[in-house]
Design a protein around this motif. Sequence first.
Motif, PDB file in Angstrom:
ATOM      1  N   ALA A 158     -17.550  -1.674  10.114  1.00 36.25           N
ATOM      2  CA  ALA A 158     -18.318  -1.160  11.248  1.00 36.25           C
ATOM      3  C   ALA A 158     -19.666  -0.689  10.734  1.00 36.25           C
ATOM      4  O   ALA A 158     -19.760  -0.128   9.641  1.00 36.25           O
ATOM      5  CB  ALA A 158     -17.579  -0.003  11.916  1.00 36.25           C
ATOM      6  N   SER A 193     -13.035  -3.627  15.801  1.00 39.12           N
ATOM      7  CA  SER A 193     -12.980  -3.398  17.245  1.00 39.12           C
ATOM      8  C   SER A 193     -11.731  -2.591  17.589  1.00 39.12           C
ATOM      9  O   SER A 193     -11.049  -2.861  18.563  1.00 39.12           O
ATOM     10  CB  SER A 193     -13.006  -4.722  18.011  1.00 39.12           C
ATOM     11  N   ASN A 194     -11.442  -1.629  16.711  1.00 38.16           N
ATOM     12  CA  ASN A 194     -10.319  -0.695  16.867  1.00 38.16           C
ATOM     13  C   ASN A 194      -8.968  -1.361  16.652  1.00 38.16           C
ATOM     14  O   ASN A 194      -7.963  -0.962  17.261  1.00 38.16           O
ATOM     15  CB  ASN A 194     -10.360  -0.018  18.239  1.00 38.16           C
ATOM     16  N   TYR A 197     -11.842  -4.641   7.622  1.00 39.21           N
ATOM     17  CA  TYR A 197     -12.706  -4.489   8.792  1.00 39.21           C
ATOM     18  C   TYR A 197     -13.959  -3.714   8.394  1.00 39.21           C
ATOM     19  O   TYR A 197     -13.927  -2.877   7.473  1.00 39.21           O
ATOM     20  CB  TYR A 197     -11.986  -3.743   9.911  1.00 39.21           C
ATOM     21  N   GLN A 246     -20.153  -2.754  18.376  1.00 38.40           N
ATOM     22  CA  GLN A 246     -20.879  -2.916  17.123  1.00 38.40           C
ATOM     23  C   GLN A 246     -22.309  -3.414  17.327  1.00 38.40           C
ATOM     24  O   GLN A 246     -23.178  -3.172  16.492  1.00 38.40           O
ATOM     25  CB  GLN A 246     -20.121  -3.872  16.190  1.00 38.40           C
ATOM     26  N   ASP A 249     -19.876  -8.297  19.925  1.00 39.24           N
ATOM     27  CA  ASP A 249     -19.027  -7.115  20.090  1.00 39.24           C
ATOM     28  C   ASP A 249     -19.799  -6.031  20.830  1.00 39.24           C
ATOM     29  O   ASP A 249     -20.864  -5.597  20.383  1.00 39.24           O
ATOM     30  CB  ASP A 249     -18.579  -6.591  18.723  1.00 39.24           C
ATOM     31  N   TYR A 258     -14.822   4.076  16.737  1.00 36.50           N
ATOM     32  CA  TYR A 258     -13.821   4.343  17.770  1.00 36.50           C
ATOM     33  C   TYR A 258     -13.143   5.695  17.542  1.00 36.50           C
ATOM     34  O   TYR A 258     -11.932   5.844  17.668  1.00 36.50           O
ATOM     35  CB  TYR A 258     -12.783   3.220  17.821  1.00 36.50           C
TER      36      TYR A 258
END
Length: 373
Positions: free
Chosen positions: A120, A5-6, A118, A140, A137, A175
């Motif tokens: 994605a 989530s960045n 992480y 995502q 999220d 992102y």
Amino acid sequence: MEIFSNQPLRSNPHIAIFSSTKVGNFVVTTPLLRGMKEKYPHCTLDFFGSEITKDFEIHSPYIDWRFSLYTDNPDFLETLAQAVRQRCEVAGSYDLAINCDEFSEINLVTVTAIRPTYVAGGALSEDFRLKLDASHDPVQKIISDPDWNSREFIQRHQEILSSNYISEIFCRIAYVETDFFKLELPSKQPNFLVPDVIISVTATRPAKMWPVSYWKQVIKWCESQGLTVGLVGSSPKIQQTLYYSNNTEADLLKETSLIDLRGKTSLTELAGTCRQAKVCITLDSGLLHIAAAVGCPTVAIFGNDADGDGASPIRLWAPRQPHVKIALSDFKCTICQEHHFKNKFCLVENHPCMTHLAPQIVINYLKELLEID
């Protein structure tokens, strides 16, 4: 392993991007590749791709290392494990993995197995039993949306997305802010005289095929204008394995002056061929994305109407560059959409979405692009 989530990464992060076997899929990841290097200029970017797209991967200025996930190598598992260990020794453990094909089982497994901090774009739980839940999220969860091609998709995610275009979706889940519509490919000079016009008449889904009689009319018009026309693609043997032809290529080569260039180029040489050609005519296939990426004036033949309904997920895949002209059908059909484009063949008698796309529509676009009255 957490959903991305960045969160901030290391100053020199180790990033992995996972793609698929199809040429078009690689081409549309190039904004993401560029955008990752713009966002993380000191990152090490590893790419997990395929033998089919290897030529583009090894010549990409944005990829630091690549590996073929899609291969018939009998020592695949051992080779993969050794390669990942060596990469982690060189650049540290993976900070971020981006999966650009969550429908691929091998991508899901390998993304999870490399144990990034992480992730994605889709992965499994750390015990490999379940899909990693990203429903909480807002970014995502785009990946699990059932219909990326629909107008409703944009409405559901309007705070995040400005279009259905696949390149934007890939960038958004990472992102990344870049020019989502700008595609880039390495290219190389081919070792033959490039024809004025290059065409590709095959597709992985027969539902996207255009009648051979229509191709003949377009080729005959090109001949009447003194234009040479070349047929590009994989070698005939590979074409028969990967694509659907229904003897279209053989018929055209027999009955026209078409120059057979199938199997004569690597992917980078095919990109170079597109750079030199005056115009490209193609179905919704890999050549469309290559031509769009290198700036070749292109007529793209889609069995879709002006509303976007038809044989292809056009909102998701059609290039947005101004040098690409989209030739549309005047027949509305939603059958392919209702089957989520998983039907290989047309399910309507006489294939009306394609038979209603008259050759003159393509010829008119050729006149525009070639500036012929």
